[in-house]
Design a protein around this motif. Structure first.
Motif, PDB file in Angstrom:
ATOM      1  N   ILE A 192       0.844  -1.127  -0.017  1.00 36.36           N
ATOM      2  CA  ILE A 192       0.050   0.166   0.079  1.00 36.36           C
ATOM      3  C   ILE A 192       0.787   1.241   0.018  1.00 36.36           C
ATOM      4  O   ILE A 192       0.535   2.271  -0.755  1.00 36.36           O
ATOM      5  N   THR A 193       2.058   1.055   0.831  1.00 36.97           N
ATOM      6  CA  THR A 193       2.760   2.302   1.085  1.00 36.97           C
ATOM      7  C   THR A 193       3.398   2.499  -0.550  1.00 36.97           C
ATOM      8  O   THR A 193       3.305   3.635  -1.066  1.00 36.97           O
ATOM      9  N   LEU A 194       3.927   1.583  -1.206  1.00 39.06           N
ATOM     10  CA  LEU A 194       4.615   1.765  -2.555  1.00 39.06           C
ATOM     11  C   LEU A 194       3.543   2.212  -3.532  1.00 39.06           C
ATOM     12  O   LEU A 194       3.826   3.204  -4.349  1.00 39.06           O
ATOM     13  N   LYS A 195       2.415   1.765  -3.491  1.00 35.96           N
ATOM     14  CA  LYS A 195       1.359   2.018  -4.287  1.00 35.96           C
ATOM     15  C   LYS A 195       0.940   3.524  -4.249  1.00 35.96           C
ATOM     16  O   LYS A 195       0.773   4.401  -5.124  1.00 35.96           O
ATOM     17  N   THR A 196       0.726   3.946  -2.896  1.00 32.05           N
ATOM     18  CA  THR A 196       0.412   5.432  -2.792  1.00 32.05           C
ATOM     19  C   THR A 196       1.470   6.181  -3.205  1.00 32.05           C
ATOM     20  O   THR A 196       1.130   7.264  -3.728  1.00 32.05           O
TER      21      THR A 196
ATOM     22  N   ALA B 260       3.773   5.782  -5.506  1.00 32.10           N
ATOM     23  CA  ALA B 260       3.819   5.871  -6.998  1.00 32.10           C
ATOM     24  C   ALA B 260       2.834   6.643  -7.703  1.00 32.10           C
ATOM     25  O   ALA B 260       2.877   7.646  -8.515  1.00 32.10           O
ATOM     26  N   GLU B 261       1.484   6.463  -7.084  1.00 35.09           N
ATOM     27  CA  GLU B 261       0.373   7.568  -7.520  1.00 35.09           C
ATOM     28  C   GLU B 261       0.698   8.735  -7.288  1.00 35.09           C
ATOM     29  O   GLU B 261       0.456   9.822  -8.166  1.00 35.09           O
ATOM     30  N   THR B 262       1.551   9.248  -6.149  1.00 34.29           N
ATOM     31  CA  THR B 262       1.745  10.543  -5.840  1.00 34.29           C
ATOM     32  C   THR B 262       2.490  10.976  -6.865  1.00 34.29           C
ATOM     33  O   THR B 262       2.630  12.066  -7.240  1.00 34.29           O
ATOM     34  N   LEU B 263       3.642  10.138  -6.956  1.00 37.38           N
ATOM     35  CA  LEU B 263       4.827  10.669  -7.923  1.00 37.38           C
ATOM     36  C   LEU B 263       4.184  10.764  -9.367  1.00 37.38           C
ATOM     37  O   LEU B 263       4.492  11.839 -10.095  1.00 37.38           O
ATOM     38  N   ASN B 264       3.316   9.992 -10.031  1.00 34.80           N
ATOM     39  CA  ASN B 264       2.944  10.003 -11.356  1.00 34.80           C
ATOM     40  C   ASN B 264       1.871  11.319 -11.436  1.00 34.80           C
ATOM     41  O   ASN B 264       1.994  11.812 -12.418  1.00 34.80           O
TER      42      ASN B 264
ATOM     43  N   GLN C 151       7.653  17.344  -0.938  1.00 33.42           N
ATOM     44  CA  GLN C 151       6.800  17.531   0.400  1.00 33.42           C
ATOM     45  C   GLN C 151       5.906  16.390   0.579  1.00 33.42           C
ATOM     46  O   GLN C 151       5.748  15.899   1.406  1.00 33.42           O
ATOM     47  N   ASN C 152       4.926  16.414  -0.543  1.00 29.75           N
ATOM     48  CA  ASN C 152       3.852  15.460  -0.531  1.00 29.75           C
ATOM     49  C   ASN C 152       4.236  13.816  -0.329  1.00 29.75           C
ATOM     50  O   ASN C 152       3.785  13.470   0.808  1.00 29.75           O
ATOM     51  N   VAL C 153       5.400  13.432  -0.911  1.00 30.09           N
ATOM     52  CA  VAL C 153       5.772  12.172  -0.793  1.00 30.09           C
ATOM     53  C   VAL C 153       6.452  12.051   0.534  1.00 30.09           C
ATOM     54  O   VAL C 153       6.263  10.866   1.073  1.00 30.09           O
ATOM     55  N   LEU C 154       7.102  12.896   1.049  1.00 29.31           N
ATOM     56  CA  LEU C 154       7.739  12.899   2.603  1.00 29.31           C
ATOM     57  C   LEU C 154       6.677  12.824   3.442  1.00 29.31           C
ATOM     58  O   LEU C 154       6.734  11.939   4.275  1.00 29.31           O
ATOM     59  N   GLU C 155       5.445  13.645   3.245  1.00 32.92           N
ATOM     60  CA  GLU C 155       4.526  13.460   4.194  1.00 32.92           C
ATOM     61  C   GLU C 155       3.561  12.153   4.131  1.00 32.92           C
ATOM     62  O   GLU C 155       3.301  11.568   5.089  1.00 32.92           O
ATOM     63  N   GLN C 156       3.435  11.697   2.947  1.00 37.27           N
ATOM     64  CA  GLN C 156       2.892  10.361   2.765  1.00 37.27           C
ATOM     65  C   GLN C 156       3.654   9.212   3.323  1.00 37.27           C
ATOM     66  O   GLN C 156       3.096   8.266   4.044  1.00 37.27           O
ATOM     67  N   LEU C 157       4.704   9.322   3.226  1.00 35.35           N
ATOM     68  CA  LEU C 157       5.876   8.042   3.651  1.00 35.35           C
ATOM     69  C   LEU C 157       5.766   8.303   5.146  1.00 35.35           C
ATOM     70  O   LEU C 157       5.762   6.983   5.794  1.00 35.35           O
TER      71      LEU C 157
ATOM     72  N   LEU D  26      14.202  -0.585   6.307  1.00 34.06           N
ATOM     73  CA  LEU D  26      15.385  -0.112   5.084  1.00 34.06           C
ATOM     74  C   LEU D  26      14.863  -0.292   3.653  1.00 34.06           C
ATOM     75  O   LEU D  26      15.238   0.566   2.761  1.00 34.06           O
ATOM     76  N   ALA D  27      14.542  -1.677   3.640  1.00 32.47           N
ATOM     77  CA  ALA D  27      14.273  -2.216   2.302  1.00 32.47           C
ATOM     78  C   ALA D  27      13.041  -1.245   1.655  1.00 32.47           C
ATOM     79  O   ALA D  27      13.038  -0.949   0.394  1.00 32.47           O
ATOM     80  N   LEU D  28      12.008  -1.078   2.424  1.00 30.24           N
ATOM     81  CA  LEU D  28      10.748  -0.172   1.958  1.00 30.24           C
ATOM     82  C   LEU D  28      11.338   1.272   1.696  1.00 30.24           C
ATOM     83  O   LEU D  28      10.860   1.655   0.739  1.00 30.24           O
ATOM     84  N   LEU D  29      12.119   1.818   2.414  1.00 27.50           N
ATOM     85  CA  LEU D  29      12.636   3.071   2.506  1.00 27.50           C
ATOM     86  C   LEU D  29      13.576   3.359   1.393  1.00 27.50           C
ATOM     87  O   LEU D  29      13.369   4.074   0.444  1.00 27.50           O
ATOM     88  N   GLN D  30      14.263   2.185   0.832  1.00 24.73           N
ATOM     89  CA  GLN D  30      15.137   2.122  -0.367  1.00 24.73           C
ATOM     90  C   GLN D  30      14.096   2.034  -1.760  1.00 24.73           C
ATOM     91  O   GLN D  30      14.334   2.766  -2.535  1.00 24.73           O
ATOM     92  N   SER D  31      13.111   1.190  -1.527  1.00 29.91           N
ATOM     93  CA  SER D  31      12.363   1.155  -2.828  1.00 29.91           C
ATOM     94  C   SER D  31      11.718   2.428  -3.096  1.00 29.91           C
ATOM     95  O   SER D  31      11.388   2.739  -4.085  1.00 29.91           O
ATOM     96  N   VAL D  32      11.172   3.237  -1.896  1.00 29.57           N
ATOM     97  CA  VAL D  32      10.478   4.408  -1.962  1.00 29.57           C
ATOM     98  C   VAL D  32      11.470   5.632  -2.524  1.00 29.57           C
ATOM     99  O   VAL D  32      11.394   6.257  -3.367  1.00 29.57           O
ATOM    100  N   ALA D  33      12.753   5.387  -2.013  1.00 25.75           N
ATOM    101  CA  ALA D  33      13.762   6.344  -2.566  1.00 25.75           C
ATOM    102  C   ALA D  33      14.027   6.038  -4.052  1.00 25.75           C
ATOM    103  O   ALA D  33      14.428   7.295  -4.613  1.00 25.75           O
ATOM    104  N   LEU D  34      14.075   4.994  -4.392  1.00 19.72           N
ATOM    105  CA  LEU D  34      14.291   4.436  -5.999  1.00 19.72           C
ATOM    106  C   LEU D  34      13.162   5.183  -6.877  1.00 19.72           C
ATOM    107  O   LEU D  34      13.372   5.788  -7.809  1.00 19.72           O
ATOM    108  N   GLN D  35      11.759   5.004  -6.045  1.00 15.57           N
ATOM    109  CA  GLN D  35      10.672   5.650  -6.871  1.00 15.57           C
ATOM    110  C   GLN D  35      10.919   7.174  -7.070  1.00 15.57           C
ATOM    111  O   GLN D  35      10.677   7.866  -8.050  1.00 15.57           O
ATOM    112  N   ILE D  36      11.388   7.715  -5.820  1.00 17.00           N
ATOM    113  CA  ILE D  36      11.464   9.135  -5.938  1.00 17.00           C
ATOM    114  C   ILE D  36      12.506   9.711  -6.952  1.00 17.00           C
ATOM    115  O   ILE D  36      12.609  10.725  -7.582  1.00 17.00           O
TER     116      ILE D  36
END
Length: 563
Positions: free
Chosen positions: A11-15, A17-21, A31-37, A152-162
């Motif tokens: 759910i975190t990765l999907k949310t 990704a939608e925000t970034l798109n 700012q939006n991605v950081l707050e959602q994360l 850490l793996a989740l944070l790294q996945s989000v960072a790659l999306q960013i």
């Protein structure tokens, strides 16, 4: 990892990704991605730094910073280094890692500036896309001093999306910048062509106009400068900094020799190194434009060696001064080169037209008036011969006067024809004046100082001034000798013609004495930025001295561009 945790990560990765798109601009997206994360992971605090290769960073986004990091408008986050930033620039930060403690918070505790909110540790995650790094993200919570491998793996996945979103925005901004700059390059080319079209603009008038037009057209380029090769180095000739032209001396350009030499030799614009960029700021008196990059491009039309156009770019991040600028600068340099070639050809055409008209007039005078005067002289001589002897009287005297006048007029006409069609300048001004003086019956003593090629416009002006001065020696000096000296100095040329005649008979043109020849000499010198002085006193002869400046773009010849 249990199923609820796995579902929460998805759910975190999907949310995210939608925000970034759905985000198109940088700051709101971060700012939006950081707050959602933070909301999705239950963490309370986070911040993002964007970085470039110059070891500078930009505080780009944050949420729920403790008071220790927010005082003085978040000043602790905007300056100074910390362990995570040092690791990033040292190339030791590749994956999401635990940072044992936060140096910025430790400093705040030591200085007792404000409450740290119970935060002592944070996780640091680099923002990457492929091989490109954009910065890092830090997240933390009060009392949390360790992050699990799963976190850490989740944070790294989000960072790659960013990082991917940052790459997309970078490419989009680059294309926007490219389109904008090329549009302005088209405007610049049109304005440059209009400036030079049909106005009789000489090359020496173009330098300041080019840099001013560049500065006024491209707000993205707060610095534009033209450097001219001179005496083995380069001299700053025209500079636009900030909001207008600057005419400061270019004494500091020796420090830029490496950049200018590379720019003149390379077929493409070359980018200044960090050291060269610092030297450019010093050499041009940069007044706080904070140049992020600079490019040097050759402009071959100015002179036989290439002059160098230097353009400085600014921006909040290094990516905003990319190779896109270099491509557009190359197009701008080509615009300038083509325009200067066009101006040079137009000046050449005007000069050829004048020469053709003079030659036509000289031929017409030779074929008509000169032949009539010659026939009149022969007729008068024949009539004089018939009246000589016992019939010698007033009629014979009148015929003799007629013959003498016709011979004088013929000599004047031949002199005029020679002035209209100057021959012998191929050997230089001094040789041509010596030959002309000999034709007038003068003994010419010549002297020359220095060696350099003169622009045709300067050469012709000196030739005309020298002709008039030698004509005045014949007509007014009462002597048959004159000294002609030509000095070719680094910054000017000086023609000096002196006689030891009676002197005191010539009035200065400004006195209104009707000496149009003297006025013409003065006008010819002043039209090229020089001066002409006539010194004459009774019994001490006359000295004519013409000085014309050389060695600057503003004095360059429109035909060759060389001095």
């Amino acid at each position: 990892m249990n199923n609820p945790t796995h579902m929460q990560e998805l759910i975190t990765l999907k949310t995210i990704a939608e925000t970034l798109n759905h985000s198109g601009t940088l700051q709101p997206m971060l700012q939006n991605v950081l707050e959602q994360l933070l909301d999705l992971t239950g963490l309370t605090t986070g911040w993002i730094f964007l970085m470039d290769t110059s070891h500078e960073y930009e505080f780009a986004a944050d949420r729920n910073l403790p008071p220790a990091l927010t005082y003085r408008d978040k000043q602790p986050m905007k300056c100074g280094n910390c362990w995570c930033v040092d690791r990033y620039h040292g190339g030791r930060l590749h994956n999401a890692v635990n940072i044992l403690n936060c140096k910025r918070l430790e400093d705040a505790e030591e200085q007792r500036t404000a409450d740290t909110g119970g935060i002592t540790h944070h996780a640091t995650v680099p923002l990457r896309s492929g091989e490109r790094s954009y910065g890092l993200m830090n997240v933390a919570s009060p009392g949390k001093n360790h992050f699990t491998d799963s976190e850490l793996a989740l944070l790294q996945s989000v960072a790659l999306q960013i990082g991917g979103a940052l790459e997309r925005i970078r490419l989009f901004e680059a294309e926007q910048r490219r389109a904008l700059l090329f549009s302005k390059a088209g405007e610049f080319g049109g304005a440059l062509a209009k400036m030079a079209s049909g106005t009789g603009t000489m090359l020496y008038l173009v330098a300041d106009r080019v840099t001013q037009l560049l500065g006024e057209t491209f707000a993205e380029w707060p610095l534009a400068a033209l450097f001219e090769p001179e005496e083995g180095g380069y001299t700053l000739r025209s500079l636009y900094v900030g909001t207008g032209l600057s005419h400061q001396a270019g004494s500091g350009t020796e420090r830029l020799r490496s950049l200018l030499t590379r720019g003149a030799a390379d077929s493409r614009p070359v980018r200044a190194s960090a050291a060269e960029l610092a030297e450019l700021r010093l050499a041009t008196g940069d007044n706080g434009t904070q140049l992020k990059a600079a490019f040097a491009a050759a402009v071959p039309s100015w002179c036989r060696q290439s002059a160098v156009l230097v353009v400085g770019c600014n921006g909040s991040r290094e990516e905003e001064a990319t190779q896109v600028d270099a491509v557009v600068i190359e197009a701008v340099a080509e615009h300038i080169t083509v325009t200067l070639e066009r101006v040079k050809l137009e000046e050449q055409q005007r000069l050829l037209t004048r020469l053709e008209e003079r030659n036509r007039l000289a031929r017409d005078l030779h074929d008509s008036v000169s032949q009539i005067l010659f026939s009149l002289s022969l007729t008068a001589k024949g009539v004089e011969a018939m009246l000589t002897g016992e019939n010698d009287g007033p009629a014979a005297a009148a015929v003799r006067d007629m013959r003498q006048l016709s011979q004088t007029a013929l000599q004047e006409m031949r002199s005029l024809i020679r002035q209209l069609r100057p021959a012998g300048l191929e050997a230089g001004v001094l040789s041509a004046l010596q030959e002309y003086g000999s034709m007038l019956g003068l003994r010419i003593q010549t002297e020359m100082e220095g060696v350099r090629q003169l622009p045709p416009a300067v050469e012709e002006a000196l030739w005309r001034i020298g002709q008039e001065a030698l004509n005045n020696v014949v007509k007014h000096a009462g002597t048959r000798a004159a000294d002609v000296r030509l000095s070719l100095l680094p910054d000017r040329t000086v023609l000096r013609i002196a006689d030891q005649g009676r002197g005191g008979v010539l009035k200065h043109p400004a006195s209104g004495g009707g000496h149009y020849g003297l006025a013409n000499m003065k006008h010819r010198a002043e039209s090229l930025g020089g001066s002409c002085t006539i010194t004459s006193s009774a019994g001490n002869g006359t000295v004519v001295e013409a000085t014309i400046p050389l060695g600057r773009l503003s004095d360059r010849d429109p035909m060759t561009g060389g001095a």
